[in-house]
Design a protein around this motif. Structure first.
Motif, mmCIF file in Angstrom:
data_model
loop_
_atom_site.group_PDB
_atom_site.id
_atom_site.type_symbol
_atom_site.label_atom_id
_atom_site.label_comp_id
_atom_site.label_asym_id
_atom_site.label_seq_id
_atom_site.Cartn_x
_atom_site.Cartn_y
_atom_site.Cartn_z
ATOM 1 N N VAL A 1 -9.957 5.007 10.961
ATOM 2 C CA VAL A 1 -11.044 4.457 11.786
ATOM 3 C C VAL A 1 -11.912 3.541 10.930
ATOM 4 C CG1 VAL A 1 -13.082 5.021 13.158
ATOM 5 C CG2 VAL A 1 -11.044 6.456 13.338
ATOM 6 N N GLU A 2 -12.204 3.984 9.719
ATOM 7 C CA GLU A 2 -13.058 3.181 8.836
ATOM 8 C C GLU A 2 -12.378 1.861 8.482
ATOM 9 O OE1 GLU A 2 -14.134 5.115 5.171
ATOM 10 O OE2 GLU A 2 -15.132 3.281 4.498
ATOM 11 N N MET A 3 -11.107 1.934 8.159
ATOM 12 C CA MET A 3 -10.369 0.711 7.804
ATOM 13 C C MET A 3 -10.330 -0.273 8.976
ATOM 14 S SD MET A 3 -8.035 -1.189 6.173
ATOM 15 C CE MET A 3 -7.448 -0.281 4.789
ATOM 16 N N SER A 4 -10.205 0.263 10.190
ATOM 17 C CA SER A 4 -10.124 -0.623 11.366
ATOM 18 C C SER A 4 -11.487 -1.230 11.705
ATOM 19 C CB SER A 4 -9.597 0.157 12.584
ATOM 20 O OG SER A 4 -10.589 1.062 13.043
ATOM 21 N N GLY A 5 -12.545 -0.581 11.258
ATOM 22 C CA GLY A 5 -13.894 -1.074 11.576
ATOM 23 C C GLY A 5 -14.234 -0.905 13.049
ATOM 24 N N LEU A 6 -13.559 0.031 13.719
ATOM 25 C CA LEU A 6 -13.733 0.173 15.174
ATOM 26 C C LEU A 6 -14.502 1.446 15.532
ATOM 27 C CD1 LEU A 6 -10.131 -0.917 16.257
ATOM 28 C CD2 LEU A 6 -12.239 -2.165 16.708
ATOM 29 N N GLU A 7 -15.385 1.860 14.640
ATOM 30 C CA GLU A 7 -16.097 3.121 14.866
ATOM 31 C C GLU A 7 -16.732 3.181 16.262
ATOM 32 O OE1 GLU A 7 -16.326 1.284 12.170
ATOM 33 O OE2 GLU A 7 -16.260 2.521 10.364
ATOM 34 N N ASP A 8 -17.341 2.072 16.709
ATOM 35 C CA ASP A 8 -18.055 2.086 17.995
ATOM 36 C C ASP A 8 -17.117 2.010 19.205
ATOM 37 O OD1 ASP A 8 -20.324 2.179 16.532
ATOM 38 O OD2 ASP A 8 -20.749 0.018 16.677
ATOM 39 N N ASP A 9 -15.898 1.602 18.973
ATOM 40 C CA ASP A 9 -14.990 1.360 20.118
ATOM 41 C C ASP A 9 -13.785 2.286 20.118
ATOM 42 O OD1 ASP A 9 -16.115 -1.342 21.166
ATOM 43 O OD2 ASP A 9 -15.991 -1.568 19.004
ATOM 44 N N ILE A 10 -13.759 3.228 19.205
ATOM 45 C CA ILE A 10 -12.520 3.980 18.990
ATOM 46 C C ILE A 10 -12.146 4.848 20.195
ATOM 47 C CG2 ILE A 10 -13.407 6.085 17.840
ATOM 48 C CD1 ILE A 10 -10.483 3.875 16.668
ATOM 49 N N ASN A 11 -13.148 5.185 21.046
ATOM 50 C CA ASN A 11 -12.823 5.989 22.228
ATOM 51 C C ASN A 11 -12.651 5.148 23.490
ATOM 52 O OD1 ASN A 11 -12.708 8.510 20.918
ATOM 53 N ND2 ASN A 11 -14.943 8.437 20.714
ATOM 54 N N HIS A 12 -12.684 3.852 23.340
ATOM 55 C CA HIS A 12 -12.438 2.959 24.488
ATOM 56 C C HIS A 12 -10.943 2.661 24.590
ATOM 57 C CE1 HIS A 12 -16.776 1.290 23.927
ATOM 58 N NE2 HIS A 12 -16.759 2.487 24.494
ATOM 59 N N PRO A 13 -10.455 2.378 25.798
ATOM 60 C CA PRO A 13 -9.016 2.066 25.901
ATOM 61 C C PRO A 13 -8.674 0.789 25.132
ATOM 62 C CG PRO A 13 -10.152 1.685 27.989
ATOM 63 C CD PRO A 13 -11.142 2.325 27.089
ATOM 64 N N MET A 14 -7.482 0.772 24.577
ATOM 65 C CA MET A 14 -7.098 -0.382 23.755
ATOM 66 C C MET A 14 -7.036 -1.673 24.545
ATOM 67 S SD MET A 14 -4.250 0.089 20.870
ATOM 68 C CE MET A 14 -4.050 -1.602 20.336
ATOM 69 N N LYS A 15 -6.840 -1.541 25.877
ATOM 70 C CA LYS A 15 -6.756 -2.778 26.669
ATOM 71 C C LYS A 15 -8.097 -3.505 26.711
ATOM 72 C CE LYS A 15 -6.990 -0.255 31.008
ATOM 73 N NZ LYS A 15 -6.148 0.351 31.995
ATOM 74 N N SER A 16 -9.174 -2.802 26.340
ATOM 75 C CA SER A 16 -10.472 -3.477 26.308
ATOM 76 C C SER A 16 -10.717 -4.157 24.953
ATOM 77 C CB SER A 16 -11.600 -2.469 26.573
ATOM 78 O OG SER A 16 -11.693 -1.542 25.491
ATOM 79 N N TYR A 17 -9.766 -4.036 24.014
ATOM 80 C CA TYR A 17 -9.946 -4.634 22.687
ATOM 81 C C TYR A 17 -9.538 -6.107 22.696
ATOM 82 C CZ TYR A 17 -10.101 0.134 20.635
ATOM 83 O OH TYR A 17 -10.412 1.414 20.314
ATOM 84 N N SER A 18 -10.180 -6.875 21.841
ATOM 85 C CA SER A 18 -9.728 -8.255 21.607
ATOM 86 C C SER A 18 -8.448 -8.183 20.778
ATOM 87 C CB SER A 18 -10.789 -9.027 20.822
ATOM 88 O OG SER A 18 -10.872 -8.507 19.507
ATOM 89 N N SER A 19 -7.719 -9.310 20.668
ATOM 90 C CA SER A 19 -6.471 -9.260 19.899
ATOM 91 C C SER A 19 -6.772 -8.970 18.431
ATOM 92 C CB SER A 19 -5.665 -10.542 20.071
ATOM 93 O OG SER A 19 -6.387 -11.609 19.551
ATOM 94 N N GLY A 20 -7.909 -9.449 17.939
ATOM 95 C CA GLY A 20 -8.285 -9.166 16.554
ATOM 96 C C GLY A 20 -8.535 -7.680 16.346
#
Ligand SMILES: Nc1ncnc2c1ncn2[C@@H]1O[C@H](COP(=O)(O)OP(=O)(O)OP(=O)(O)O)[C@@H](O)[C@H]1O
Length: 299
Positions: free
Chosen positions: A148-167
């Motif tokens: 989680v730390e490496m991804s830098g997605l701490e705030d979004d980690i429980n959101h569905p991946m389809k809501s993520y940007s491609s980055g």
């Protein structure tokens, strides 16, 4: 390489040996979809769906090199040069038409091994991706925080991946792939999508892998990314293996070639290309240690 006797003479710091691989894709070539009053657009479409002449696309031609422990190898080349194909062959996902790849352990191709599902959250996908790469539940528990730390997605980690940007998706894939401590890590373009902070983190992780005597391959169109991350560089062009050497020297020749080609001085560009290919030293006597994974070509 003498396989019948399994006699091995490989430099002991080698991690991967690529021995004369070629990849031919079979593909269909369609006639131009011209519309005439008599046939009409539907007829042209019907021809495209049903017909097409088989052609062979030589994506890689006789590529040989040895990767060493501690190497970070940039793979550069124009569009369609065979960079991704080479990564897929190294990962064992595409079988070469001829030649062989020998590796000390299974190379991990970033992003492909982690078959993620967009409807699931980042957190669920971390578990899924890690399981897919053969990690146990307790190994995943130990690595979860680091991913989680490496991804830098701490705030979004429980959101569905389809809501993520491609980055964001790329960062998650990188973090998952990098968590398995692969001895050979293959990265195809992923670093270009992240922000500066992610680039820093991923560079640190790649340095760690190299420091643990691993080997990293990095495909990128960004020569800046290649120079910042790689001690060595391989240049492919239209399936040909043009140059292999120090990153500074290879990127300099590549930039010169691209400049000649885009400036309209194609003849001179082709001359540079031919000379470099001609002067490329033959690969050193190769090696294969007993028990190495081997991917062989052949129909
Ligand atoms: N599945 C496939 N079927 C047929 N041809 C393919 C396939 N995959 C790649 N090719 C062809 O193989 C060649 C090399 O493609 P590849 O994707 O390896 O190049 P690349 O250097 O990674 O390109 P890019 O920089 O555009 O990503 C191209 O001519 C491409 O059209």
């Amino acid at each position: 390489m003498d396989e019948s006797t399994n006699r091995i003479e490989i430099a002991h710091d080698a991690s991967i040996v690529v021995d004369g691989i070629s990849v031919n894709y079979r593909t269909k070539r369609y006639a131009p979809a011209t519309e005439s009053r008599s046939s009409g657009p539907l007829s042209a479409l019907r021809k495209r769906v049903n017909g097409g002449k088989q052609t062979i696309n030589e994506a890689l031609r006789d590529v040989s090199f040895v990767g060493y422990k501690g190497d970070s190898i940039g793979i550069i080349g124009r569009n369609g040069s065979g960079k991704s194909t080479l990564m897929r062959v190294l990962a064992g996902l595409t079988k070469p038409s001829s030649g062989s790849v020998y590796a000390m352990s299974d190379p991990v191709l970033l992003g492909v091994n982690a078959a993620l599902i967009s409807a699931l959250s980042g957190s669920q996908n971390i578990r899924l991706g890690c399981l897919a790469m053969g990690m146990t539940e307790s190994q995943i528990d130990r690595k979860y925080g680091q991913i989680v730390e490496m991804s830098g997605l701490e705030d979004d980690i429980n959101h569905p991946m389809k809501s993520y940007s491609s980055g964001m998706s790329s960062r998650l894939r990188f973090a998952i792939a990098a968590a398995v401590d692969p001895e050979i890590l293959l990265i195809d373009e992923a670093l270009n999508t992240g922000d500066a902070q992610f680039k820093e983190r991923s560079k640190n992780r790649m340095d760690e892998i190299r420091a643990q005597a691993g080997t990293v391959f990095l495909v990128s169109h960004s020569l800046g990314t290649i120079k910042a991350n790689c001690n060595r560089c391989i240049w492919l062009d239209k399936g040909d293996f043009i140059m292999d050497g120090d990153t500074e020297a290879v990127t300099k020749e590549y930039r010169n070639f691209v400049w000649r080609m885009t400036e309209g001085n194609k003849e001179y560009g082709q001359k540079i290309r031919a000379e470099l290919m001609h002067n490329r030293p033959p690969i050193q006597a190769v090696v294969v240690d007993r028990g190495w994974r081997s991917a062989k070509g052949g129909a």
